[in-house]
Design a protein around this motif. Structure first.
Motif, PDB file in Angstrom:
ATOM      1  N   TYR A 131      -1.266  -4.073   3.842  1.00 15.29           N
ATOM      2  CA  TYR A 131      -1.885  -2.870   4.415  1.00 15.29           C
ATOM      3  C   TYR A 131      -1.130  -1.638   3.934  1.00 15.29           C
ATOM      4  CZ  TYR A 131      -4.629  -5.703   7.656  1.00 15.29           C
ATOM      5  OH  TYR A 131      -5.521  -6.594   8.200  1.00 15.29           O
ATOM      6  N   PHE A 132      -1.881  -0.620   3.590  1.00 17.85           N
ATOM      7  CA  PHE A 132      -1.306   0.676   3.241  1.00 17.85           C
ATOM      8  C   PHE A 132      -2.029   1.712   4.086  1.00 17.85           C
ATOM      9  CE2 PHE A 132      -1.412   4.648   0.836  1.00 17.85           C
ATOM     10  CZ  PHE A 132      -0.065   4.832   0.535  1.00 17.85           C
ATOM     11  N   HIS A 133      -1.335   2.281   5.051  1.00 19.88           N
ATOM     12  CA  HIS A 133      -2.000   3.146   6.034  1.00 19.88           C
ATOM     13  C   HIS A 133      -2.165   4.585   5.571  1.00 19.88           C
ATOM     14  CE1 HIS A 133      -2.166  -0.027   8.917  1.00 19.88           C
ATOM     15  NE2 HIS A 133      -0.855  -0.167   8.973  1.00 19.88           N
ATOM     16  N   GLY A 134      -1.261   5.067   4.731  1.00 21.82           N
ATOM     17  CA  GLY A 134      -1.358   6.464   4.336  1.00 21.82           C
ATOM     18  C   GLY A 134      -1.373   7.371   5.551  1.00 21.82           C
ATOM     19  N   SER A 135      -2.230   8.374   5.523  1.00 18.56           N
ATOM     20  CA  SER A 135      -2.386   9.274   6.676  1.00 18.56           C
ATOM     21  C   SER A 135      -3.714   9.998   6.550  1.00 18.56           C
ATOM     22  CB  SER A 135      -1.231  10.289   6.739  1.00 18.56           C
ATOM     23  OG  SER A 135      -1.108  10.994   5.517  1.00 18.56           O
ATOM     24  N   LYS A 136      -4.328  10.309   7.685  1.00 19.32           N
ATOM     25  CA  LYS A 136      -5.668  10.907   7.661  1.00 19.32           C
ATOM     26  C   LYS A 136      -5.643  12.286   7.007  1.00 19.32           C
ATOM     27  CE  LYS A 136      -5.463  12.999  12.294  1.00 19.32           C
ATOM     28  NZ  LYS A 136      -6.132  13.064  13.618  1.00 19.32           N
ATOM     29  N   GLY A 137      -6.701  12.559   6.291  1.00 17.64           N
ATOM     30  CA  GLY A 137      -6.837  13.853   5.636  1.00 17.64           C
ATOM     31  C   GLY A 137      -6.084  13.975   4.334  1.00 17.64           C
ATOM     32  N   ASN A 138      -5.389  12.929   3.896  1.00 21.11           N
ATOM     33  CA  ASN A 138      -4.601  12.998   2.668  1.00 21.11           C
ATOM     34  C   ASN A 138      -5.203  12.112   1.582  1.00 21.11           C
ATOM     35  OD1 ASN A 138      -2.269  14.812   3.164  1.00 21.11           O
ATOM     36  ND2 ASN A 138      -1.862  13.378   4.830  1.00 21.11           N
ATOM     37  N   ASN A 139      -4.692  12.299   0.364  1.00 24.63           N
ATOM     38  CA  ASN A 139      -5.184  11.590  -0.815  1.00 24.63           C
ATOM     39  C   ASN A 139      -4.036  10.847  -1.481  1.00 24.63           C
ATOM     40  OD1 ASN A 139      -7.988  13.047  -0.947  1.00 24.63           O
ATOM     41  ND2 ASN A 139      -6.484  14.692  -0.786  1.00 24.63           N
ATOM     42  N   GLY A 197       4.766   0.374   1.864  1.00 28.32           N
ATOM     43  CA  GLY A 197       5.112   1.788   1.963  1.00 28.32           C
ATOM     44  C   GLY A 197       4.796   2.509   0.660  1.00 28.32           C
ATOM     45  N   GLY A 198       5.372   3.683   0.505  1.00 26.77           N
ATOM     46  CA  GLY A 198       5.209   4.430  -0.730  1.00 26.77           C
ATOM     47  C   GLY A 198       4.316   5.636  -0.637  1.00 26.77           C
ATOM     48  N   ARG A 213       1.195  10.156  -3.019  1.00 24.95           N
ATOM     49  CA  ARG A 213       0.372  11.232  -2.459  1.00 24.95           C
ATOM     50  C   ARG A 213       0.025  12.234  -3.555  1.00 24.95           C
ATOM     51  NH1 ARG A 213       3.344  12.409   1.385  1.00 24.95           N
ATOM     52  NH2 ARG A 213       2.251  11.447   3.131  1.00 24.95           N
ATOM     53  N   THR A 214      -1.262  12.630  -3.628  1.00 26.11           N
ATOM     54  CA  THR A 214      -1.707  13.620  -4.611  1.00 26.11           C
ATOM     55  C   THR A 214      -2.156  14.889  -3.887  1.00 26.11           C
ATOM     56  OG1 THR A 214      -3.997  12.811  -4.616  1.00 26.11           O
ATOM     57  CG2 THR A 214      -2.465  11.792  -6.180  1.00 26.11           C
ATOM     58  N   PRO A 215      -2.120  16.033  -4.561  1.00 27.38           N
ATOM     59  CA  PRO A 215      -2.490  17.294  -3.905  1.00 27.38           C
ATOM     60  C   PRO A 215      -3.947  17.347  -3.453  1.00 27.38           C
ATOM     61  CG  PRO A 215      -1.261  17.717  -5.921  1.00 27.38           C
ATOM     62  CD  PRO A 215      -1.582  16.261  -5.915  1.00 27.38           C
ATOM     63  N   PHE A 239      -1.957  14.012 -10.177  1.00 24.14           N
ATOM     64  CA  PHE A 239      -0.506  14.212 -10.138  1.00 24.14           C
ATOM     65  C   PHE A 239       0.120  13.629  -8.874  1.00 24.14           C
ATOM     66  CE2 PHE A 239      -2.226  17.857 -12.580  1.00 24.14           C
ATOM     67  CZ  PHE A 239      -1.713  17.521 -13.816  1.00 24.14           C
ATOM     68  N   CYS A 240       1.144  12.820  -9.071  1.00 27.63           N
ATOM     69  CA  CYS A 240       1.995  12.327  -7.990  1.00 27.63           C
ATOM     70  C   CYS A 240       3.333  11.941  -8.604  1.00 27.63           C
ATOM     71  CB  CYS A 240       1.355  11.135  -7.264  1.00 27.63           C
ATOM     72  SG  CYS A 240       1.316   9.603  -8.218  1.00 27.63           S
ATOM     73  N   LYS A 241       4.289  11.575  -7.799  1.00 24.16           N
ATOM     74  CA  LYS A 241       5.637  11.282  -8.302  1.00 24.16           C
ATOM     75  C   LYS A 241       5.651  10.132  -9.309  1.00 24.16           C
ATOM     76  CE  LYS A 241       8.193  12.951  -4.262  1.00 24.16           C
ATOM     77  NZ  LYS A 241       9.124  12.589  -3.162  1.00 24.16           N
ATOM     78  N   MET A 242       4.772   9.154  -9.109  1.00 25.80           N
ATOM     79  CA  MET A 242       4.775   7.972  -9.971  1.00 25.80           C
ATOM     80  C   MET A 242       3.569   7.909 -10.910  1.00 25.80           C
ATOM     81  SD  MET A 242       7.540   6.423  -9.108  1.00 25.80           S
ATOM     82  CE  MET A 242       7.324   4.823  -9.884  1.00 25.80           C
ATOM     83  N   CYS A 243       2.715   8.920 -10.899  1.00 22.58           N
ATOM     84  CA  CYS A 243       1.485   8.873 -11.686  1.00 22.58           C
ATOM     85  C   CYS A 243       1.765   9.013 -13.183  1.00 22.58           C
ATOM     86  CB  CYS A 243       0.523   9.968 -11.234  1.00 22.58           C
ATOM     87  SG  CYS A 243      -0.150   9.686  -9.568  1.00 22.58           S
ATOM     88  N   VAL A 244       0.982   8.320 -14.007  1.00 21.72           N
ATOM     89  CA  VAL A 244       1.191   8.321 -15.454  1.00 21.72           C
ATOM     90  C   VAL A 244      -0.010   8.875 -16.221  1.00 21.72           C
ATOM     91  CG1 VAL A 244       2.777   6.371 -15.346  1.00 21.72           C
ATOM     92  CG2 VAL A 244       0.358   5.930 -15.688  1.00 21.72           C
TER      93      VAL A 244
END
Length: 428
Positions: free
Chosen positions: A220-228, A400-401, A406-408, A414-419
């Motif tokens: 499971y990866f929950h993330g957070s509401k309203g985010n991408n 986690g992670g 997370r992208t804008p 774009f994200c910290k690990m995006c290629v």
């Protein structure tokens, strides 16, 4: 007595010499050696000893009835077939079949017979894209479609034929008939499947987001509401997911669901989203499709376009709310819009408001050409040698992670690990 003993010994000696002579007429063919002295046949080709045959890229040894090789080692009634070792002493070890009078079949592992010996298990096979194949002409007599597997892996260059129960990959009445799925991964099979998401299949995202990774591990990866968040980021493809959710009073985290997916490739963007619905109706369309931010109205059959030499195909697989999208050379995905029902809301204590059905996406991805650099919440699970960090054996293993992926925005790669990087129009 002495004369009788001498006679018996002479008879045994004559019998032994006869056996050697009979075996000495055998053939040893190959790039290696065929030795009949101690009854050893070694070669990259075939080593055949009388009625006992040892074929393989390895060794065929007649002394103890041992045949080792990547091909077949056959010794009288003892047959050892496989990519590993076939030992006539009673062991059949290999990726294929090891049969010693009694039958024992091995599958990418080892078969134990009489001796109880075990070879070292080979390393896990490289994960191979499932849909990488060339379409061939159907079988003339039955119309069953066929595909020739490309790429690497155990299925390379093999031709797979659709079962008679589902002879076509896209049946004319696809809403009521299963389609043929040609799987050129290490499974190497053609099977019948409904053209809709399978929440237990590798590459699926369903529920409160429950993932099944490319390694087959559920998390499971929950993330957070309203985010991408970046679901996958590779050199030629990037996929973001937009999360919606609800946080009941007293909880420390959101209940979340994937409401939209944005696919970025070349200079294009393909979006699928679930409409906000107050009250769910199974007969009302609640799926939104956009191509380069322009809304699409998917016909009753399909919509397609070609951009930069790449075909994009979107097919309706149910009358409403279920589609299959294929981007040639990159990905195929089955997508369905579903609500949170009253029973689900009550059982899981979501405490959702009465004026929102929280329509969301269920999706199954099949990727065709991922690189070793692939990243993302789901994407990283396709890396060769990836070992999942989630805790096994618990009802809800958490990945986690959020900060890494997370992208804008839904349209940002774009994200910290995006290629992924957008190519310039001049380079296309």
């Amino acid at each position: 007595m002495k004369v009788r003993r001498v006679f018996i010994l002479a008879a045994l000696l004559a019998l032994f010499v006869g056996i050697i002579v009979a075996q000495g007429d055998s053939n040893g063919s190959g790039n290696g050696n065929g030795n009949t002295g101690p009854n050893n046949g070694n070669g990259n080709g075939n080593g055949n000893m009388g009625g006992n045959n040892g074929n393989g890229n390895g060794n065929g040894n007649m002394g103890g009835n041992n045949g080792n090789g990547n091909g077949n080692g056959n010794f009288g009634g003892n047959n050892g077939n496989g990519n590993g070792n076939g030992n006539g002493n009673g062991n059949g070890n290999g990726n294929g079949n090891g049969n010693n009078n009694n039958n024992s079949d091995g599958d990418d592992g080892n078969d134990e017979e009489e001796n109880g010996q075990r070879q070292t298990r080979p390393s896990a096979p490289t994960r191979v894209p499932s849909g990488n194949y060339e379409s061939l002409s159907p079988v003339p007599s039955s119309g069953q479609e066929r595909g020739k597997c490309l790429g690497v892996g155990a299925c390379l260059h093999k031709t797979l034929t659709c079962p008679s129960d589902c002879p076509q990959r896209k049946p004319k009445n696809n809403r009521k008939q299963k389609g043929c799925f040609i799987d050129c991964s290490n499974r190497c099979q053609a099977t019948c499947k409904w053209r809709k998401p399978d929440c237990n299949e590798k590459g699926s995202i369903c529920y409160d987001p429950r993932f099944v990774g490319g390694d087959g591990v559920m998390f499971y990866f929950h993330g957070s509401k309203g985010n991408n968040f970046a679901i996958l980021s590779d050199q030629n493809l990037h996929i973001n997911a937009h999360f919606i959710g609800n946080r009941p009073k007293g909880r420390t985290r959101d209940f979340t669901w994937v409401q939209a997916l944005s696919l970025m490739f070349d200079t294009n963007t393909l979006l699928f989203a679930a409409k906000r619905v107050s009250h769910w109706d199974n007969n009302t369309n609640a799926i939104v499709v956009k191509w380069n931010r322009h809304s699409l109205s998917i016909p009753i059959d399909q919509w397609s376009t070609t951009s930069a030499g790449r075909q994009v195909l979107i097919e309706r697989t149910m009358d409403v709310n279920t589609v299959r999208a294929t981007v040639s050379g990159l990905v195929q995905m089955d997508i369905r819009v579903v609500p949170i029902g009253d029973k689900e809301n009550r059982v899981h204590h979501y405490q959702l408001p009465s004026d929102n059905a929280f329509a969301h996406l269920e999706v199954t991805f099949r990727f065709f050409s991922l690189s070793k650099a692939v990243e993302g919440v789901l994407g990283k699970t396709y890396k060769e040698g990836y070992v999942s960090p989630v805790k096994r054996g618990v009802p809800m293993p958490i990945m986690g992670g959020e900060d890494k992926y997370r992208t804008p925005s839904l349209y940002s790669p774009f994200c910290k690990m995006c290629v992924f990087q957008r190519p310039s129009l001049a380079s296309l």
